[in-house]
Motif scaffolding. Structure first.
Motif, PDB file in Angstrom:
ATOM      1  N   LYS A 412       0.835  -1.206   0.000  1.00 29.48           N
ATOM      2  CA  LYS A 412       0.000   0.000   0.000  1.00 29.48           C
ATOM      3  C   LYS A 412       0.869   1.255   0.000  1.00 29.48           C
ATOM      4  O   LYS A 412       0.615   2.205  -0.751  1.00 29.48           O
ATOM      5  CB  LYS A 412      -0.912  -0.008   1.219  1.00 29.48           C
ATOM      6  N   GLU A 416       1.239   4.092  -3.038  1.00 26.86           N
ATOM      7  CA  GLU A 416       1.068   5.527  -2.820  1.00 26.86           C
ATOM      8  C   GLU A 416       2.292   6.304  -3.290  1.00 26.86           C
ATOM      9  O   GLU A 416       2.172   7.378  -3.882  1.00 26.86           O
ATOM     10  CB  GLU A 416       0.797   5.786  -1.331  1.00 26.86           C
ATOM     11  N   THR A 435      -8.714   3.427  -5.573  1.00 19.82           N
ATOM     12  CA  THR A 435      -8.362   2.098  -5.088  1.00 19.82           C
ATOM     13  C   THR A 435      -9.583   1.405  -4.490  1.00 19.82           C
ATOM     14  O   THR A 435     -10.401   2.027  -3.823  1.00 19.82           O
ATOM     15  CB  THR A 435      -7.261   2.177  -4.015  1.00 19.82           C
ATOM     16  N   TRP A 437     -10.494  -2.307  -2.367  1.00 13.35           N
ATOM     17  CA  TRP A 437      -9.857  -3.389  -1.628  1.00 13.35           C
ATOM     18  C   TRP A 437     -10.770  -4.608  -1.570  1.00 13.35           C
ATOM     19  O   TRP A 437     -11.981  -4.488  -1.336  1.00 13.35           O
ATOM     20  CB  TRP A 437      -9.519  -2.929  -0.211  1.00 13.35           C
ATOM     21  N   GLN A 508     -12.521   6.154  -0.913  1.00 17.78           N
ATOM     22  CA  GLN A 508     -11.615   6.852   0.002  1.00 17.78           C
ATOM     23  C   GLN A 508     -11.826   6.395   1.437  1.00 17.78           C
ATOM     24  O   GLN A 508     -10.854   6.178   2.181  1.00 17.78           O
ATOM     25  CB  GLN A 508     -11.824   8.364  -0.111  1.00 17.78           C
ATOM     26  N   THR A 511     -10.321   2.930   1.951  1.00 19.31           N
ATOM     27  CA  THR A 511      -8.866   2.983   2.091  1.00 19.31           C
ATOM     28  C   THR A 511      -8.467   3.488   3.476  1.00 19.31           C
ATOM     29  O   THR A 511      -7.493   2.996   4.067  1.00 19.31           O
ATOM     30  CB  THR A 511      -8.268   3.881   1.000  1.00 19.31           C
ATOM     31  N   GLU A 515      -6.155   1.543   6.219  1.00 21.53           N
ATOM     32  CA  GLU A 515      -4.991   2.208   6.835  1.00 21.53           C
ATOM     33  C   GLU A 515      -5.036   2.095   8.353  1.00 21.53           C
ATOM     34  O   GLU A 515      -4.017   1.771   8.990  1.00 21.53           O
ATOM     35  CB  GLU A 515      -4.960   3.681   6.414  1.00 21.53           C
TER      36      GLU A 515
END
Length: 610
Positions: A412, A416, A435, A437, A508, A511, A515
C-alpha cells in the motif's frame, strides 16, 4: 446452433490464450476441429452425431481465429500491424466465400463426406506445424521473446511455459464475465465492434441471397452459384492487402509529423469513412440491380463493392483495437467476432422475411442507410472520446489483501509512492486514481485469537522468524512503517467486514479503514479480531460509532466478504498483495514504486496519450 457456438466459444478460447498462452489453445482448438472433421468423414451418418461433431467443429475453428489476432499483436510492431492483420484476416473473410465454392463442388450424395475429408486433410499439416514448429508468443510468458529465441525449428511442445518476470511485459487480467463487459464498456471498442457486426451481417445477407438470385432469378446451377462467391472473395483479398499497407503508410507519415514521436491508434480508422460509403453503395445497387435482373456482371460488381467496404472497416477496426490494448488483443477480437457472428445468425433468420416484406431494392437500401449513419457518427465520436482520454485517465486499482499481511501494508505504501512519483513526473496530468480493496485469507483456519509471536514461531521456527522480522523491520523503516510483533492475531473475517462497511461509503473511506487496521495491528500491537479494536479503528477512519457496532453485531458484510474471497480463489490468486490496474495489468507482491509508474505510463501510451 453452429453459429451460436461460433459466436460464443472464442470468448473462452481468447481469454484462456490472453492468460495462459497462445500455443496450448491453438493445439486444443485445431485438434478439436481436426478430430471432428475426421469423424464426420468416416463414421456412419446419424443426425445426433452430426449435431455433436459440428459443435466441436465450430468450437475448434472459431477459437483459432480469435487467438490468431493475439499472436499478430504479440509479434508485430504497431508500424507494421495493419499489413500483418490484413494477411491474417484473409481467413475469416475468405471463409464464407471459399466454403460455398468448395462445398458446391462436393455437395452431391455420392461424395458429401469429402467436404469433411477435405477439411481434415487441409488442417492436418497446419496442426503439425503448430504443435512442433510454432513457439509461444504471449508477452506475459515470453516477454521480448528471449525465452524462445533459440528454440529450434522442430521441437517437442511444452505445455507449461514459465511466466516472464519482466514487469514491462503486460499481464492480462484473469478472465471473468465482468472483464469482458468492461472491454465493451469502453465506447470505441463497442462502436467498432457494432460497426463490424453490421457490416458482416449486411454482406452475409448478400451471400445467403445468392441461391435465390442466381438459381431462381438467373437459372444457374448450384456449382455455378458457388463460382459467384469468387468475385467478392477476390475483392476482399485485394482490398485487405491495399488497406493494410495504406493504414501502415498513413501511420508512418503521421509519426514523421508528430512532435512527440507517437501516433494515436484512432488514426487507423480515418479511412473507414470511404469503407462505409463504398459498402453502402454496393448494397444499395445490389438490391435494385438484382430486382431488375441486370446483367450478372453488374450484380457481381455490387457484391465486390460491398466486400471492399467491409474489408476496409474490418482491417482498420482490428488494427485499432489491437493497438489500443495489445495485452488483450485476442479477447477483443473474440468479442468483435461474437457480435459479428450473432449479427450474421440474426441476419440469416430474418432476411428472408425482410425481403418478402420490403422487396430486394428497399431491403438492401436500408442496410446501406445503416452504413451511412455509422459513417457520420462513429468516427467523430471515437476521435473526440479518445482526445478526452488523453487529457485525463482514471486509474482504477483493485487490491486483494489480508488485514494481517505485512507485505500488503508495504505494498500500500509503495503504491502511494508510485502514484506520487507518477504525478511528480507528469505535473500537468489531470489523471485520477481510485483504489478498491478485496479480501483474502492468508490463514483460513486461523483461531479466533492467538499470540502473534507464538504463532509465527510455531509456523516458521524461532530462528527464521527472527530473520524475517529483522528484514521486515528494515523494509518497513524505508516505507515509514514501524513494525512491531507483539499482541494477538487470528481470524480476519470481521476486519474484512469492517472494510466492507467502509466500501459502502466510497473508495476513500474504504482505504482509510484499511490504513487504520494496518496501523492498529502492525504498529500498535492491537488485536483486530475484537469488536472493541475494530470499532476504534472504524471511528478513527471516520465511520459512525453506532453504525459500526450495529454492522459488526448483525453480521452485515459477511456474505459479501465470503463471495469475494471465493472469487479470488477462482481467479487463482494464491498470494497477496495482488494489484490489478484498469482490469488490464496485474502485479503480485509488494513491488517497488517504479513498477507502478511504468504500468501507469504504459496504460497512457495504449490510449495514445503521451
Amino acid at each position: 446452433m453452429y453459429m451460436m457456438v461460433f459466436a460464443i466459444a472464442p470468448l473462452f478460447g481468447a481469454a484462456a490464450s490472453d492468460l495462459g498462452g497462445r500455443k496450448t489453445v491453438y493445439m486444443v482448438g485445431l485438434g478439436s476441429f481436426l478430430v471432428a472433421n475426421t469423424l464426420l468423414a468416416v463414421l456412419p451418418p446419424h443426425i445426433a452425431e452430426l449435431y455433436i461433431l459440428r459443435v466441436f467443429q465450430a468450437f475448434g475453428s472459431c477459437i483459432v481465429f480469435s487467438v490468431g489476432a493475439g499472436t499478430v499483436a504479440d509479434i508485430t510492431e504497431p508500424a507494421k500491424r495493419g499489413t500483418a492483420l490484413a494477411w491474417f484476416l484473409m481467413g475469416p473473410q475468405l471463409g464464407p466465400v471459399l466454403g460455398p465454392l468448395i462445398g458446391g463442388a462436393l455437395a452431391e450424395e455420392s461424395r458429401w463426406r469429402w467436404i469433411f475429408g477435405f477439411l481434415s486433410l487441409a488442417s492436418f499439416p497446419v496442426y503439425i506445424l503448430i504443435v512442433f514448429c510454432t513457439p509461444e508468443t504471449l508477452r506475459s510468458l515470453v516477454g521480448n521473446g528471449a525465452p524462445v529465441a533459440n528454440q529450434p525449428w522442430f521441437s517437442i511442445p511444452n505445455f507449461r511455459t514459465q511466466p516472464c518476470t519482466d514487469l514491462r511485459a503486460p499481464k492480462a487480467p484473469r478472465p471473468t464475465p465482468r472483464k469482458f463487459l468492461h472491454l465493451l464498456k469502453y465506447p470505441p471498442h463497442l462502436i467498432v465492434s457494432f460497426n463490424g457486426a453490421f457490416q458482416f451481417a449486411g454482406l452475409y445477407a448478400i451471400f445467403i441471397s445468392f441461391a435465390t438470385i442466381w438459381q431462381e432469378g438467373y437459372g444457374w446451377t448450384a456449382a455455378e452459384t458457388g463460382y459467384a462467391y469468387i468475385c467478392p472473395g477476390i475483392a476482399m483479398f485485394v482490398a485487405s492487402m491495399v488497406v493494410g499497407r495504406l493504414s501502415d503508410w498513413m501511420r508512418k507519415r503521421a509519426l514523421a509529423k508528430s512532435s512527440t514521436g507517437k501516433v494515436a491508434p484512432e488514426r487507423r480508422i480515418t479511412i473507414q469513412i470511404f469503407g462505409f460509403v463504398i459498402a453502402a453503395a454496393g448494397k444499395i445497387m445490389f438490391g435494385w440491380f438484382a430486382l431488375a435482373h441486370f446483367h450478372p456482371a453488374a450484380v457481381l460488381f455490387c457484391t465486390a463493392l460491398a466486400a471492399i467496404g467491409m474489408s476496409i472497416i474490418f482491417v482498420t477496426s482490428t488494427s485499432f483495437q489491437t493497438e489500443c490494448d495489445p495485452g488483450q488483443a485476442a479477447s477483443l477480437v473474440a468479442l468483435a467476432g461474437f457480435m459479428r457472428n450473432m449479427a450474421a445468425a440474426i441476419s440469416s433468420l430474418i432476411m428472408a422475411s425482410i425481403l418478402d416484406a420490403m422487396g430486394w431494392g428497399w431491403a438492401f437500401t436500408g442496410l446501406g442507410i445503416i452504413d451511412l449513419l455509422s459513417k457520420s457518427n462513429s468516427h467523430n465520436f471515437i476521435v473526440a472520446f479518445r482526445a478526452s482520454l488523453r487529457k485525463m485517465t482514471n486509474f482504477k486499482v483493485d487490491i486483494v489483501s489480508d488485514t494481517v499481511c505485512p507485505w500488503c501494508y508495504v505494498g500500500k505504501k509503495r503504491l502511494e509512492k508510485g502514484i506520487a512519483a507518477y504525478m511528480k513526473k507528469h505535473p500537468d496530468s489531470k489523471d485520477t486514481f481510485e483504489t478498491s480493496w478485496y479480501p483474502f485469507y492468508l490463514n483460513p483456519d486461523a483461531p479466533k485469537s492467538a499470540d502473534k509471536q507464538q504463532l509465527y514461531e510455531s509456523k516458521f521456527g524461532k530462528e527464521r522468524t527472527a530473520m524475517m522480522q529483522e528484514r521486515l523491520s528494515q523494509i518497513g523503516k524505508d516505507e515509514g512503517i514501524n513494525f512491531k510483533y507483539g499482541g494477538k492475531t487470528g481470524n480476519t473475517r470481521d476486519s474484512h467486514r469492517l472494510v466492507q462497511l467502509g466500501k459502502t461509503k466510497g473508495p476513500q473511506m474504504q482505504t482509510r479503514v484499511i490504513e487504520e487496521l494496518f496501523a492498529a495491528y502492525f504498529e500498535n500491537e492491537k488485536d483486530i479480531t475484537t469488536q472493541e479494536i475494530l470499532t476504534e479503528a472504524g471511528i478513527k477512519a471516520g465511520l459512525d460509532e453506532k453504525e459500526i457496532k450495529d454492522w459488526l453485531e448483525s453480521g452485515k458484510g459477511g456474505p459479501e466478504v465470503d463471495k469475494e474471497v471465493q472469487q479470488a480463489r477462482r481467479q487463482q490468486i494464491t498470494g497477496v498483495p495482488n494489484f490489478t490496474i484498469n482490469d488490464q495489468f496485474e502485479i503480485g507482491g509488494a513491488q517497488e514504486p517504479e513498477a507502478f509508474v511504468q504500468l501507469f505510463e504504459r496504460l497512457k501510451r495504449q490510449e495514445g496519450s503521451h
